[in-house]
Enzyme design. Structure first.
Site, short mmCIF file in Angstrom:
data_model
loop_
_atom_site.label_atom_id
_atom_site.label_comp_id
_atom_site.label_asym_id
_atom_site.label_seq_id
_atom_site.Cartn_x
_atom_site.Cartn_y
_atom_site.Cartn_z
N LYS A 120 2.64 -5.69 16.35
CA LYS A 120 2.48 -4.40 15.66
C LYS A 120 1.62 -4.66 14.42
O LYS A 120 2.08 -5.19 13.43
CB LYS A 120 3.83 -3.82 15.25
CG LYS A 120 3.77 -2.32 15.17
CD LYS A 120 3.82 -1.58 13.89
CE LYS A 120 3.90 -1.94 12.51
NZ LYS A 120 2.83 -1.29 11.69
N GLU A 175 4.33 -8.58 -7.66
CA GLU A 175 3.09 -8.88 -6.96
C GLU A 175 2.17 -7.65 -7.10
O GLU A 175 2.54 -6.55 -6.70
CB GLU A 175 3.38 -9.15 -5.49
CG GLU A 175 2.15 -9.55 -4.72
CD GLU A 175 2.43 -9.79 -3.25
OE1 GLU A 175 3.16 -8.99 -2.63
OE2 GLU A 175 1.91 -10.78 -2.71
N CYS A 223 -1.98 -13.26 -0.14
CA CYS A 223 -0.58 -13.55 -0.49
C CYS A 223 -0.44 -14.69 -1.48
O CYS A 223 0.48 -14.71 -2.28
CB CYS A 223 0.21 -13.82 0.77
SG CYS A 223 -0.52 -15.10 1.80
N GLU A 248 6.95 -14.43 6.29
CA GLU A 248 5.85 -14.89 5.40
C GLU A 248 5.62 -13.74 4.44
O GLU A 248 5.04 -12.73 4.81
CB GLU A 248 4.57 -15.12 6.21
CG GLU A 248 4.69 -16.14 7.31
CD GLU A 248 4.36 -17.54 6.85
OE1 GLU A 248 4.28 -17.76 5.63
OE2 GLU A 248 4.20 -18.40 7.71
P1 NAP Z 1 4.17 -4.29 4.24
O1 NAP Z 1 4.05 -2.97 3.63
O2 NAP Z 1 5.42 -5.07 4.02
O3 NAP Z 1 3.91 -4.08 5.79
C1 NAP Z 1 3.81 -5.17 6.68
C2 NAP Z 1 4.03 -4.68 8.09
O4 NAP Z 1 5.40 -4.25 8.24
C3 NAP Z 1 3.18 -3.48 8.48
O5 NAP Z 1 2.79 -3.63 9.82
C4 NAP Z 1 4.15 -2.34 8.30
O6 NAP Z 1 3.80 -1.19 9.01
C5 NAP Z 1 5.41 -2.96 8.83
N1 NAP Z 1 6.65 -2.27 8.48
C6 NAP Z 1 6.89 -1.49 7.39
N2 NAP Z 1 8.16 -1.04 7.42
C7 NAP Z 1 8.75 -1.54 8.53
C8 NAP Z 1 10.04 -1.45 9.10
N3 NAP Z 1 11.02 -0.74 8.54
N4 NAP Z 1 10.28 -2.11 10.26
C9 NAP Z 1 9.32 -2.84 10.84
N5 NAP Z 1 8.07 -2.96 10.36
C10 NAP Z 1 7.78 -2.33 9.20
O7 NAP Z 1 3.00 -5.26 3.77
P2 NAP Z 1 1.47 -4.86 3.57
O8 NAP Z 1 1.43 -3.97 2.37
O9 NAP Z 1 0.90 -4.41 4.85
O10 NAP Z 1 0.82 -6.26 3.22
C11 NAP Z 1 0.81 -6.80 1.95
C12 NAP Z 1 1.96 -7.79 1.75
O11 NAP Z 1 1.89 -8.82 2.71
C13 NAP Z 1 1.90 -8.48 0.42
O12 NAP Z 1 3.20 -8.51 -0.15
C14 NAP Z 1 1.45 -9.89 0.78
O13 NAP Z 1 1.83 -10.87 -0.14
C15 NAP Z 1 2.08 -10.08 2.10
N6 NAP Z 1 1.39 -11.15 2.85
C16 NAP Z 1 2.02 -12.35 3.02
C17 NAP Z 1 1.37 -13.39 3.69
C18 NAP Z 1 2.04 -14.73 3.87
O14 NAP Z 1 1.64 -15.45 4.78
N7 NAP Z 1 3.02 -15.10 3.07
C19 NAP Z 1 0.11 -13.18 4.20
C20 NAP Z 1 -0.51 -11.95 4.02
C21 NAP Z 1 0.16 -10.93 3.35
P3 NAP Z 1 2.93 -0.04 8.25
O15 NAP Z 1 1.58 -0.60 8.11
O16 NAP Z 1 2.99 1.13 9.13
O17 NAP Z 1 3.60 0.20 6.93
#
Ligand code: NAP
Ligand code: MG
Length: 500
Positions: A198, A404, A307, A273
């Site tokens: 997804k 963050e 990240c 992650e």
């Molecule tokens: P996010 O808002 O947490 O969303 C990540 C994914 O989760 C999206 O596909 C989102 O769908 C989905 N999601 C949201 N609510 C959900 C639920 N209740 N159940 C299942 N899935 C759900 O993160 P983002 O804003 O896309 O990305 C930025 C974040 O990713 C930052 O915090 C960054 O640090 C982190 N990140 C971490 C790494 C690592 O390797 N540590 C790498 C890259 C990014 P939707 O798009 O529809 O909301």
């Protein structure tokens, strides 16, 4: 409203085959079949705010079909039971096909996520490298044969086998759509699992194209399924699905906690992650020019939507002014602009909402007494741009220093001694990464010992390799996904005792 008319400005710069691909509403990919019987979701280019494509988005019923397809593919003869070398060969073939399409994928990530094209090419190339590494992983999986200590050795032999987990749900963020899937999918598949992906709502295109390319390389249908959709609908349905055997989540800490809680209902194992608030520490004996280039280059990489971004910079007071001036000089020289322009170093943020969030965090810090040594506001234009920003005078009480930001913003704070440096660096619930810049071995060793982070880079930053485990301490995550850690993560052991 058609995608071609709205996105004409953006799409003029992309290769014709990709433009043609974007003109057609993109279906989900379930069991090797395009599935378009679902409402469309518009995909925008964050550098213009205009629609460039639309995709069919999954409801719970599509997720259910995708999980069933992945299950059937897992149980079929032509995946997990393949000779490891054959599974590795298929992944290597997929890597080669992706490599041939790397320019196209780099352009796709650039217009979908706003990644400057030069960086986008580097990220796709790294993804191909991860796939090639993972192709070798298939044949590196091994178990143990033991003489059990409590059972008579002349009658009992024991083996510990490693088996795949089954259907892995992969939930991805928006910051490097195709590239991140390429980084992660190889190990999931090499270990004999099948996957349902997804992608993030804002960036569904890369995963769809990657799955098509894998199918073209001969991956059996159903081994890799992609269901674009909303987190609250498709994501939630996937996480709660009893047919999912493991979850690999990459995204924010807030969502990660929600997913871990939902997965607990079925005791589905989850690797997380998550986000970070990573420190970079600059000591006076460092090569200061190199430290400044490395810290600023990585803090503003992908406009700070990375990240591991070193967003809290701690500098020894002796060299504070010099380092601060250097960081601002690098920030001022960055070229903010549209991702397909080869001179752009810093693209837009993913959305208007993200830009408002970043500006709100910066603004509240400034109101509370922080100072913008450079940047601090939006950049004009139709896209979601924020000027590269360096803050001083931030304190732990300010949200911009604690949370963050995920934007082109770093804060610089002086320290006097090594104990203070350690305390400041660790004073965060996150623990993804840390950078140390010093010419002294003793300082480097002390920081290596005391920093609470899953990745410590000394005199370098963001030095990734598919052979090295990656992941976070504390609230930056759980489990490690690359390197040898991937075999532990994506297999389970079966202990077999045979009596003769
Ligand atoms: P996010 O808002 O947490 O969303 C990540 C994914 O989760 C999206 O596909 C989102 O769908 C989905 N999601 C949201 N609510 C959900 C639920 N209740 N159940 C299942 N899935 C759900 O993160 P983002 O804003 O896309 O990305 C930025 C974040 O990713 C930052 O915090 C960054 O640090 C982190 N990140 C971490 C790494 C690592 O390797 N540590 C790498 C890259 C990014 P939707 O798009 O529809 O909301
Ligand atoms: Mg987009």
């Amino acid at each position: 409203m058609t995608s071609t008319r709205d996105g004409a400005g953006t799409l003029a710069g992309v290769q014709p085959s990709l433009r043609a691909w974007l003109e057609v509403s993109r279906p989900m990919l379930i069991g090797g079949v395009p599935v378009g019987d679902a409402p469309p979701l518009a995909v925008e280019d964050p550098s213009t705010g205009l629609r460039i494509a639309e995709v069919a988005i999954a409801g719970a019923e599509h997720v259910d079909r995708a999980v069933s397809s992945a299950r059937a593919a897992f149980e079929a003869d032509d995946w997990r039971w393949l000779a490891a070398s054959d599974r590795g060969r298929l992944i290597r073939a997929a890597a080669a096909v992706v490599d041939r399409h790397s320019d196209e994928l780099a352009q796709l990530d650039a217009i979908d996520a706003g990644i400057p094209i030069g960086l986008s090419r580097e990220l796709i190339a790294a993804g191909v490298g991860s796939l090639e590494y993972a192709a070798g992983t298939a044949a590196r999986i091994s178990g143990d044969a033991l003489a059990p200590s409590g059972l008579p050795g002349d009658r009992f032999g024991a083996r510990v086998l490693r088996e795949p987990l089954g259907v892995v749900a992969m939930i991805l963020p928006w910051n490097s759509p195709a590239a991140m899937l390429l980084d992660k999918i190889g190990n999931v598949l090499a270990t004999g699992n099948t996957a349902v992906v997804k992608p993030a709502e804002q960036t569904p295109l890369g995963a769809l194209r990657v799955a098509e390319l894998f199918a073209g390389a001969g991956l059996p249908p159903g081994v890799l399924n992609v269901v674009p959709g909303l987190g609250s609908v498709a994501g939630a349905a996937l996480v709660e699905h009893p047919g999912v055997d493991a979850i690999s989540f990459t995204g924010s800490t807030v969502t990660g906690k929600r997913i871990a809680a939902a997965a607990a209902a079925n005791l589905t194992p989850v690797s997380l992650e998550l986000g970070g608030k990573s420190p970079a520490l600059v000591f006076p004996d460092a090569d200061l020019d190199a430290a400044v280039e490395t810290v600023a280059g990585n803090a503003f990489l992908l406009s700070g939507q990375f990240c591991t971004a070193p967003s809290r910079v701690f500098v020894h007071r002796q060299v504070f002014d010099e380092v601060l001036a250097g960081l601002c000089a690098v920030a001022g020289a960055l070229v903010v602009g549209p991702p397909l322009d080869p001179s752009t170093t810093t693209g837009p943020l993913i959305s208007g909402a993200q830009r408002e969030r970043v500006l709100g965090l910066v603004g509240s810090g400034l109101l509370a007494g922080a100072r913008a040594a450079c940047g601090g506001d939006a950049v004009d234009g139709p896209g979601h741009y924020v000027a590269p920003t360096v803050l001083t005078g931030t304190t732990r009480e300010m949200a911009v220093e604690r949370e963050e930001v995920f934007g082109p913003v770093l804060s610089v704070t002086p320290f006097d001694g090594i104990d203070e440096a350690v305390r400041l660096a660790n004073d965060t619930p996150y623990g993804l990464a840390a950078g140390v810049f010093t010419g002294g071995l003793a300082t480097a060793e002390r920081m290596t010992r005391d920093l609470q982070a899953g990745n410590v880079w000394i005199n370098c930053y963001n030095a990734f390799d598919p052979a090295l485990p990656f992941g976070g301490y504390k609230q930056s995550g759980r489990a490690r996904e690359s390197g040898t850690a991937a075999i532990d993560r994506y297999t389970q052991t079966k202990t077999v005792v045979t009596a003769t």
